[in-house]
Design an enzyme around this catalytic site. Structure first.
Site, mmCIF file in Angstrom:
data_model
loop_
_atom_site.group_PDB
_atom_site.id
_atom_site.type_symbol
_atom_site.label_atom_id
_atom_site.label_comp_id
_atom_site.label_asym_id
_atom_site.label_seq_id
_atom_site.Cartn_x
_atom_site.Cartn_y
_atom_site.Cartn_z
ATOM 1 N N ASP A 1 -6.456 10.234 13.267
ATOM 2 C CA ASP A 1 -6.704 9.876 11.863
ATOM 3 C C ASP A 1 -7.324 8.483 11.772
ATOM 4 O O ASP A 1 -6.915 7.651 10.963
ATOM 5 C CB ASP A 1 -5.406 9.971 11.064
ATOM 6 C CG ASP A 1 -5.633 10.141 9.571
ATOM 7 O OD1 ASP A 1 -6.785 10.424 9.164
ATOM 8 O OD2 ASP A 1 -4.665 9.985 8.813
ATOM 9 N N LYS B 1 7.433 -0.106 6.276
ATOM 10 C CA LYS B 1 6.941 1.188 5.786
ATOM 11 C C LYS B 1 8.159 2.071 5.541
ATOM 12 O O LYS B 1 8.946 2.317 6.451
ATOM 13 C CB LYS B 1 6.019 1.796 6.842
ATOM 14 C CG LYS B 1 5.422 3.143 6.470
ATOM 15 C CD LYS B 1 4.334 3.520 7.467
ATOM 16 C CE LYS B 1 3.751 4.881 7.199
ATOM 17 N NZ LYS B 1 2.629 5.185 8.112
ATOM 18 N N VAL C 1 4.483 0.914 1.650
ATOM 19 C CA VAL C 1 4.622 -0.238 2.530
ATOM 20 C C VAL C 1 4.829 -1.494 1.691
ATOM 21 O O VAL C 1 4.114 -1.720 0.708
ATOM 22 C CB VAL C 1 3.375 -0.378 3.430
ATOM 23 C CG1 VAL C 1 3.559 -1.512 4.424
ATOM 24 C CG2 VAL C 1 3.085 0.926 4.166
ATOM 25 N N GLY D 1 0.652 5.569 1.180
ATOM 26 C CA GLY D 1 -0.038 6.707 1.766
ATOM 27 C C GLY D 1 0.565 7.977 1.220
ATOM 28 O O GLY D 1 1.146 7.951 0.133
ATOM 29 N N PHE E 1 3.118 9.804 2.375
ATOM 30 C CA PHE E 1 4.595 9.829 2.398
ATOM 31 C C PHE E 1 5.201 8.449 2.336
ATOM 32 O O PHE E 1 6.323 8.277 1.896
ATOM 33 C CB PHE E 1 5.104 10.501 3.673
ATOM 34 C CG PHE E 1 4.388 11.754 3.986
ATOM 35 C CD1 PHE E 1 4.576 12.869 3.206
ATOM 36 C CD2 PHE E 1 3.499 11.808 5.043
ATOM 37 C CE1 PHE E 1 3.896 14.031 3.476
ATOM 38 C CE2 PHE E 1 2.816 12.966 5.321
ATOM 39 C CZ PHE E 1 3.011 14.088 4.538
ATOM 40 N N GLY E 2 4.446 7.487 2.822
ATOM 41 C CA GLY E 2 5.019 6.164 2.988
ATOM 42 C C GLY E 2 4.608 5.184 1.909
ATOM 43 O O GLY E 2 3.532 5.305 1.328
ATOM 44 N N GLY F 1 0.820 -1.203 0.000
ATOM 45 C CA GLY F 1 0.000 0.000 0.000
ATOM 46 C C GLY F 1 0.847 1.243 0.000
ATOM 47 O O GLY F 1 2.076 1.175 0.074
HETATM 48 P P1 ADP Z 1 0.485 6.528 5.378
HETATM 49 O O1 ADP Z 1 1.004 7.002 6.698
HETATM 50 O O2 ADP Z 1 1.334 7.011 4.252
HETATM 51 O O3 ADP Z 1 -0.987 6.795 5.200
HETATM 52 P P2 ADP Z 1 -0.128 3.788 6.155
HETATM 53 O O4 ADP Z 1 0.680 3.311 7.314
HETATM 54 O O5 ADP Z 1 -1.526 4.252 6.485
HETATM 55 O O6 ADP Z 1 0.678 4.933 5.370
HETATM 56 O O7 ADP Z 1 -0.198 2.645 5.054
HETATM 57 C C1 ADP Z 1 -0.805 2.879 3.795
HETATM 58 C C2 ADP Z 1 -1.544 1.633 3.298
HETATM 59 O O8 ADP Z 1 -0.643 0.536 3.151
HETATM 60 C C3 ADP Z 1 -2.622 1.115 4.262
HETATM 61 O O9 ADP Z 1 -3.868 1.757 4.029
HETATM 62 C C4 ADP Z 1 -2.681 -0.365 3.916
HETATM 63 O O10 ADP Z 1 -3.487 -0.585 2.775
HETATM 64 C C5 ADP Z 1 -1.239 -0.695 3.565
HETATM 65 N N1 ADP Z 1 -0.495 -1.205 4.751
HETATM 66 C C6 ADP Z 1 0.190 -0.459 5.626
HETATM 67 N N2 ADP Z 1 0.763 -1.194 6.585
HETATM 68 C C7 ADP Z 1 0.428 -2.467 6.316
HETATM 69 C C8 ADP Z 1 0.706 -3.728 6.973
HETATM 70 N N3 ADP Z 1 1.452 -3.775 8.064
HETATM 71 N N4 ADP Z 1 0.187 -4.846 6.435
HETATM 72 C C9 ADP Z 1 -0.577 -4.780 5.312
HETATM 73 N N5 ADP Z 1 -0.866 -3.636 4.649
HETATM 74 C C10 ADP Z 1 -0.382 -2.481 5.144
HETATM 75 MG MG MG Z 2 0.451 8.382 8.061
#
Ligand code: ADP
Ligand code: MG
Ligand code: MG
Length: 271
Positions: free
Chosen positions: A132, A36, A21, A16, A18-19, A14
């Site tokens: 959030d 991440k 994953v 987001g 900035f990140g 996934g």
């Molecule tokens: P951001 O801070 O950039 O929003 P997130 O931590 O919310 O990043 O992760 C973005 C997306 O990546 C999540 O909505 C999910 O779909 C996927 N994701 C993040 N972490 C995991 C994980 N540990 N296992 C499976 N999918 C993940």
């Molecule tokens: Mg975030």
């Protein structure tokens, strides 16, 4: 000390703001996890992003709860910061819900409510406000374990004035919508967002959806919730409405939610 060399990087899970994953495996132990990755240049461009990423690390790393995505480690190199996290095999709650053939049963929704209430209660007891809570920041592990994730906007309450507006408008509590001009908000903004999440997973619609952001903000201020297209039980509606209560002082308490007689009976049938 860990480095990227210790991991075999797999598919992208996934993305987001900035990140990014990725699914990973530790080379030596075959331990499966998620990493991440945040680009340092994005952080250096903006002091707020830098501050929030530092908070994400400092707050998330101390969280240990079955309903909070497990934090394993972090490390960095010249270009990137890496957070090693528990892998949630069923993805985020929005994607999961959209993939269901039939609408989510209320008992399953009750399990989500109970799990996120427990996670938030744990955060709030430690004076951490998530800020959030939304379906893409809630992850689903094998066996439908519900995990609160993304502490990228979280804050330790006593060290902040809580006037900054974060998150996605659709999930914001009314006191957060107007926080820049009104009084500071409290951890209870998370309880409101949980109400939005429950409405969304039951109906796949947002409770304050309008054509324009301006109208959505007004609907939130007036607590003018859309009538769900799907028929919900009186108890489910009662719980959603008591989370979506304008006055944060009257908003449903997380402990009261977890001990609600109807909710606990529903959770029992799901397990
Ligand atoms: P951001 O801070 O950039 O929003 P997130 O931590 O919310 O990043 O992760 C973005 C997306 O990546 C999540 O909505 C999910 O779909 C996927 N994701 C993040 N972490 C995991 C994980 N540990 N296992 C499976 N999918 C993940
Ligand atoms: Mg975030
Ligand atoms: Mg996110």
């Amino acid at each position: 000390k860990l480095s990227v060399e210790d991991f075999a990087i797999g598919r992208k899970l996934g993305e987001g703001r900035f990140g990014t994953v990725f699914l990973c495996e530790m080379v030596k132990s075959n331990f499966v996890c998620a990493i991440k990755v945040v680009k340092k240049e994005l952080l250096q461009e903006n002091a707020d992003h830098m501050l929030q990423t530092k908070r994400e690390i400092e707050l998330h790393r101390h969280m240990k709860h079955t309903n909070i995505l497990r934090w394993f480690a972090y490390f960095y190199d010249h270009h990137k910061v890496y957070m090693v996290l528990e892998y949630a095999a069923l993805g985020n709650l929005l994607k999961y819900t959209q993939s269901l053939e039939n609408p989510m049963p209320e008992a399953q929704c009750a399990h989500v409510a109970d799990s996120i209430a427990a996670a938030l209660d744990y955060c709030h007891f430690r004076q951490v406000c998530h800020r959030d809570v939304k379906t893409v920041n809630i992850l689903v592990a094998e066996g439908f374990g519900i995990k609160l994730a993304d502490f990228g906007t979280a804050v330790h309450v006593p060290s902040s004035r809580m006037k900054t507006v974060f998150g996605t408008l659709d999930y914001l509590a009314p006191e957060m919508v107007d926080a820049e001009t009104g009084p500071a908000y409290t951890v209870k903004v998370d309880n409101w967002s949980l109400g939005v999440v429950l409405y969304e997973i039951l109906t796949l619609e947002l409770p304050f959806y309008r054509e324009s952001k301006c109208d959505t903000a007004d609907a939130i201020r007036n607590c003018d919730m859309n009538t769900p297209k799907r028929e919900l039980s009186a108890d489910m509606l009662r719980i959603i409405k008591s989370l979506l209560t304008t006055d944060a002082n009257d908003r449903l308490d997380l402990k009261d939610l977890q001990s609600d007689a109807w909710l606990t009976s529903q959770v029992a049938t799901f397990a």
